[in-house]
Design an enzyme around this catalytic site. Sequence first.
Site, PDB file in Angstrom:
ATOM      1  CB  THR A 264       7.845  -0.126  10.324  1.00  0.00           C
ATOM      2  OG1 THR A 264       7.537  -0.315   8.944  1.00  0.00           O
ATOM      3  CG2 THR A 264       9.344  -0.060  10.518  1.00  0.00           C
TER       4      THR A 264
ATOM      5  N   GLY B 274       0.852  -1.194   0.000  1.00  0.00           N
ATOM      6  CA  GLY B 274       0.000   0.000   0.000  1.00  0.00           C
ATOM      7  C   GLY B 274       0.878   1.231   0.000  1.00  0.00           C
ATOM      8  NE  ARG B 275      -2.131   5.074   3.021  1.00  0.00           N
ATOM      9  CZ  ARG B 275      -3.409   4.766   3.212  1.00  0.00           C
ATOM     10  NH1 ARG B 275      -4.344   5.301   2.458  1.00  0.00           N
ATOM     11  NH2 ARG B 275      -3.772   3.957   4.190  1.00  0.00           N
ATOM     12  CB  ILE B 276       3.991   2.437   4.487  1.00  0.00           C
ATOM     13  CG1 ILE B 276       3.256   3.610   5.167  1.00  0.00           C
ATOM     14  CG2 ILE B 276       5.383   2.257   5.106  1.00  0.00           C
ATOM     15  CD1 ILE B 276       2.885   3.393   6.625  1.00  0.00           C
TER      16      ILE B 276
ATOM     17  CG  HIS C 151       4.734   2.257  17.572  1.00  0.00           C
ATOM     18  ND1 HIS C 151       3.665   1.439  17.799  1.00  0.00           N
ATOM     19  CD2 HIS C 151       4.477   2.872  16.387  1.00  0.00           C
ATOM     20  CE1 HIS C 151       2.788   1.552  16.810  1.00  0.00           C
ATOM     21  NE2 HIS C 151       3.266   2.425  15.932  1.00  0.00           N
TER      22      HIS C 151
ATOM     23  NE  ARG D  90      -0.893  -0.570  14.891  1.00  0.00           N
ATOM     24  CZ  ARG D  90      -0.427   0.585  14.409  1.00  0.00           C
ATOM     25  NH1 ARG D  90       0.820   0.687  14.003  1.00  0.00           N
ATOM     26  NH2 ARG D  90      -1.201   1.658  14.359  1.00  0.00           N
TER      27      ARG D  90
ATOM     28  CD  GLU E  21       3.948  -1.213  19.962  1.00  0.00           C
ATOM     29  OE1 GLU E  21       3.398  -0.103  20.137  1.00  0.00           O
ATOM     30  OE2 GLU E  21       4.331  -1.610  18.852  1.00  0.00           O
TER      31      GLU E  21
END
Length: 324
Positions: A236, A155-157, A285, A238, A267
């Site tokens: 990066t 996708g975008r990242i 994070h 989840r 986390e």
Amino acid sequence: MKPRVLVTRHVYPAAISILQEHCVVDYQDTYDVMDAERLQRRLQHAHGVVCQLTDPLTAAVIQAAPHLKVISQIAVGHDNIDLAAAAARGIVVTNTPGVLTEATADLTFALLLAVARRLPAAEQFLRAGEWKRWDVDLLCGADVAGRTLGLVGFGRIGQAVARRAKGFGMRILFSSRSDGNAAVANELGAMQVPLEMLLKQSDFVSLHVPLRAETRHLIGVEQLCQMKRSAFLINTARGPVVDEAALVAALEENLIAGAGLDVFEHEPQVHPGLLALPNVVLLPHVGSAVTSVRALMCALAASDCAAVLTGERPKHPVAAPGRS
Ligand code: NAP
Ligand code: GLV
């Protein structure tokens, strides 16, 4: 009467000014994280909430908020929000995609380089006063240029990471459920392959899928065993996309060469096994942690929250489950 908005935690101040133009703001200007019970209490009179990925917007919390019309998340990931419960109540959910894409891709590439070239170990070595001379085999790491990068999620990242990888002369593979990215893939010279092939062929496997029921533990024992022994895992996305206990075991048994992690399964707790390993780089994070980006994310969430409460269309509504 102005609508009431709860801002659950400290945000950049522009967000508060945007909200105050149209709403009465109940601002928890602290870094504390509210648990579900406290959040439920604070939402009793709220029409909107500007929240963060630390806030548990569970079905129970949503169902107990009688006036809630909009949940605006300061993040692109929204796995802390029960979308089905929100949809059942007609509550709009918004998020902040796009503005953080380049920052998160930069951080992903920084992690990839850091783990491949052993940057934290090298820096610690210098600071500890252990650097006595140049040696031919001192702190040698792995090649990046020319190697194969496998992107799980395009996708975008994922695409932004691919653009960086292209500059490094890397061969780029990606896996995605849909095949709607042919033009971008063509432009970047990236090839769509099944996940198993990606895992077997990549020198770096980088995760960019959202956390959903079907991506939880997408990378477990079986997938780690399919990776090359010389390969690195970068996450990066989840934490729960990776079975962290399986990852620790794979790293301890040298089934893979190392890992670069910005996100963790529980986390802010980090698996003690990870903390004990030398071949991992661990970050708290900070994927989108660039001041200008975080300020934009806060402003975007606030303006989308205000938009819904004043009858306007928000810029970034999250599709209800089952719709895309
Ligand atoms: P995006 O544009 O929605 O991209 C996610 C991609 O994952 C989609 O293209 C989707 O494509 C693909 N996907 C979904 N399920 C998949 C599966 N089972 N296998 C393969 N691909 C799958 O989202 P984004 O903006 O790139 O953000 C991605 C995630 O990064 C966010 O959800 C968030 O959790 C995380 N993130 C972390 C940080 C950080 O600080 N570390 C910062 C920003 C974002 P298909 O539907 O076609 O498969
Ligand atoms: C951060 O993790 C985000 O999803 O924006």
